[in-house]
Design a protein around this motif. Sequence first.
Motif, short mmCIF file in Angstrom:
data_model
loop_
_atom_site.label_atom_id
_atom_site.label_comp_id
_atom_site.label_asym_id
_atom_site.label_seq_id
_atom_site.Cartn_x
_atom_site.Cartn_y
_atom_site.Cartn_z
N LEU A 1 0.86 -1.18 0.00
CA LEU A 1 0.00 0.00 0.00
C LEU A 1 0.90 1.24 0.00
O LEU A 1 1.66 1.45 0.94
N PRO A 2 0.82 2.04 -1.05
CA PRO A 2 1.69 3.22 -1.10
C PRO A 2 1.20 4.29 -0.13
O PRO A 2 0.04 4.31 0.28
N GLU A 3 2.11 5.16 0.23
CA GLU A 3 1.75 6.37 0.97
C GLU A 3 1.60 7.49 -0.04
O GLU A 3 2.20 7.45 -1.12
N ASP A 4 0.82 8.50 0.32
CA ASP A 4 0.71 9.63 -0.60
C ASP A 4 2.05 10.38 -0.62
O ASP A 4 2.93 10.10 0.20
N PRO A 5 2.25 11.28 -1.56
CA PRO A 5 3.54 11.97 -1.67
C PRO A 5 3.95 12.75 -0.43
O PRO A 5 5.11 13.11 -0.29
N TRP A 6 3.01 12.98 0.49
CA TRP A 6 3.32 13.73 1.70
C TRP A 6 3.54 12.78 2.88
O TRP A 6 3.63 13.22 4.02
N GLY B 1 -4.19 15.57 0.71
CA GLY B 1 -3.41 16.68 0.17
C GLY B 1 -2.22 17.04 1.04
O GLY B 1 -1.88 16.34 2.00
N ALA B 2 -1.61 18.16 0.73
CA ALA B 2 -0.37 18.57 1.39
C ALA B 2 -0.57 18.86 2.88
O ALA B 2 0.33 18.60 3.68
N ASP B 3 -1.73 19.40 3.26
CA ASP B 3 -1.92 19.77 4.66
C ASP B 3 -2.38 18.61 5.54
O ASP B 3 -2.35 18.70 6.76
N GLY B 4 -2.81 17.50 4.94
CA GLY B 4 -3.24 16.34 5.72
C GLY B 4 -4.57 16.53 6.43
O GLY B 4 -4.92 15.73 7.30
N PRO C 1 -8.91 17.41 5.98
CA PRO C 1 -9.99 17.41 4.98
C PRO C 1 -10.23 18.81 4.42
O PRO C 1 -10.08 19.81 5.12
N GLY C 2 -10.61 18.85 3.15
CA GLY C 2 -10.87 20.13 2.49
C GLY C 2 -9.58 20.78 2.03
O GLY C 2 -8.59 20.13 1.78
N GLY C 3 -9.61 22.06 1.92
CA GLY C 3 -8.42 22.80 1.52
C GLY C 3 -8.51 23.29 0.08
O GLY C 3 -9.41 22.92 -0.67
N GLU C 4 -7.57 24.12 -0.28
CA GLU C 4 -7.50 24.68 -1.63
C GLU C 4 -6.09 24.53 -2.17
O GLU C 4 -5.14 24.38 -1.42
N ASN C 5 -5.99 24.57 -3.49
CA ASN C 5 -4.72 24.46 -4.21
C ASN C 5 -3.98 23.18 -3.82
O ASN C 5 -4.56 22.11 -3.91
N GLU C 6 -2.73 23.27 -3.38
CA GLU C 6 -1.98 22.05 -3.03
C GLU C 6 -2.49 21.40 -1.76
O GLU C 6 -2.18 20.25 -1.48
N ASN C 7 -3.30 22.08 -0.99
CA ASN C 7 -3.87 21.51 0.24
C ASN C 7 -5.21 20.82 -0.01
O ASN C 7 -5.78 20.23 0.90
N ALA C 8 -5.74 20.90 -1.23
CA ALA C 8 -7.04 20.29 -1.54
C ALA C 8 -6.94 18.78 -1.51
O ALA C 8 -5.90 18.19 -1.82
N ASP C 9 -8.04 18.13 -1.13
CA ASP C 9 -8.11 16.68 -1.17
C ASP C 9 -8.04 16.24 -2.62
O ASP C 9 -8.55 16.90 -3.52
N ILE C 10 -7.42 15.07 -2.86
CA ILE C 10 -7.25 14.56 -4.22
C ILE C 10 -8.03 13.27 -4.33
O ILE C 10 -7.74 12.30 -3.63
N TYR C 11 -9.04 13.29 -5.18
CA TYR C 11 -9.89 12.11 -5.41
C TYR C 11 -9.58 11.53 -6.77
O TYR C 11 -9.17 12.24 -7.69
N GLY C 12 -9.84 10.25 -6.92
CA GLY C 12 -9.68 9.59 -8.22
C GLY C 12 -10.94 9.68 -9.04
O GLY C 12 -11.86 10.46 -8.74
N SER C 13 -11.04 8.85 -10.06
CA SER C 13 -12.16 8.90 -10.98
C SER C 13 -13.46 8.41 -10.34
O SER C 13 -14.54 8.80 -10.75
N GLU C 14 -13.36 7.58 -9.31
CA GLU C 14 -14.56 7.06 -8.66
C GLU C 14 -15.16 8.08 -7.71
O GLU C 14 -16.29 7.92 -7.27
N GLY C 15 -14.36 9.10 -7.29
CA GLY C 15 -14.85 10.04 -6.29
C GLY C 15 -15.37 11.23 -6.90
O GLY C 15 -15.52 12.26 -6.98
#
Length: 163
Positions: free
Chosen positions: A117-122, A144-147, A149-163
């Motif tokens: 199981l990979p870890e996210d880039p942060w 995201g970068a801030d760890g 929920p929510g956020g904007e820009n690099e701190n935003a949550d990153i979802y895949g195609s299913e989300g």
Amino acid sequence: MRLLLLALFADFTRNRAPVERRPRDERGFTLTELMVVLFIVGLLATVVLINVLPSQDRAMVTKARADIATLEQAMEQYRLDNLTYPNAADGLAALRAAPAGLADPSRYRPGGYVRSLPEDPWGRPYQLAVPGQNGAPFSVYSLGADGAPGGENENADIYGSEG
């Protein structure tokens, strides 16, 4: 008196090795020249860093999207083999080892669905939401970068195609 001074000076210069003067074009750099060069190198380094650092943020988001796509594919393989998605309690760990509550453990793929199981880039684990966003059966995401929920820009949550 003058003769005495000349005699002393002649005696003094006789014992010293002659000093060779280098031509002007063979001398080293002056402090001013070195400072100008250091200033220019610092200026160029600043320009490069200003242009490269945003690229690193974009690269981290791209890596997170690629990892999420891989985990989503593993979730689909899990569903095809086991006729259901892992539940929220089992989480993404169900992709590595068969969960205890599996209806038919013989259907679980030997070795799991991902090598690790990979870890996210942060450096944090990816998250699984069951059910997912917008009516999807699941969502794999990174905080995201801030760890958080929510956020904007690099701190935003990153979802895949299913989300």
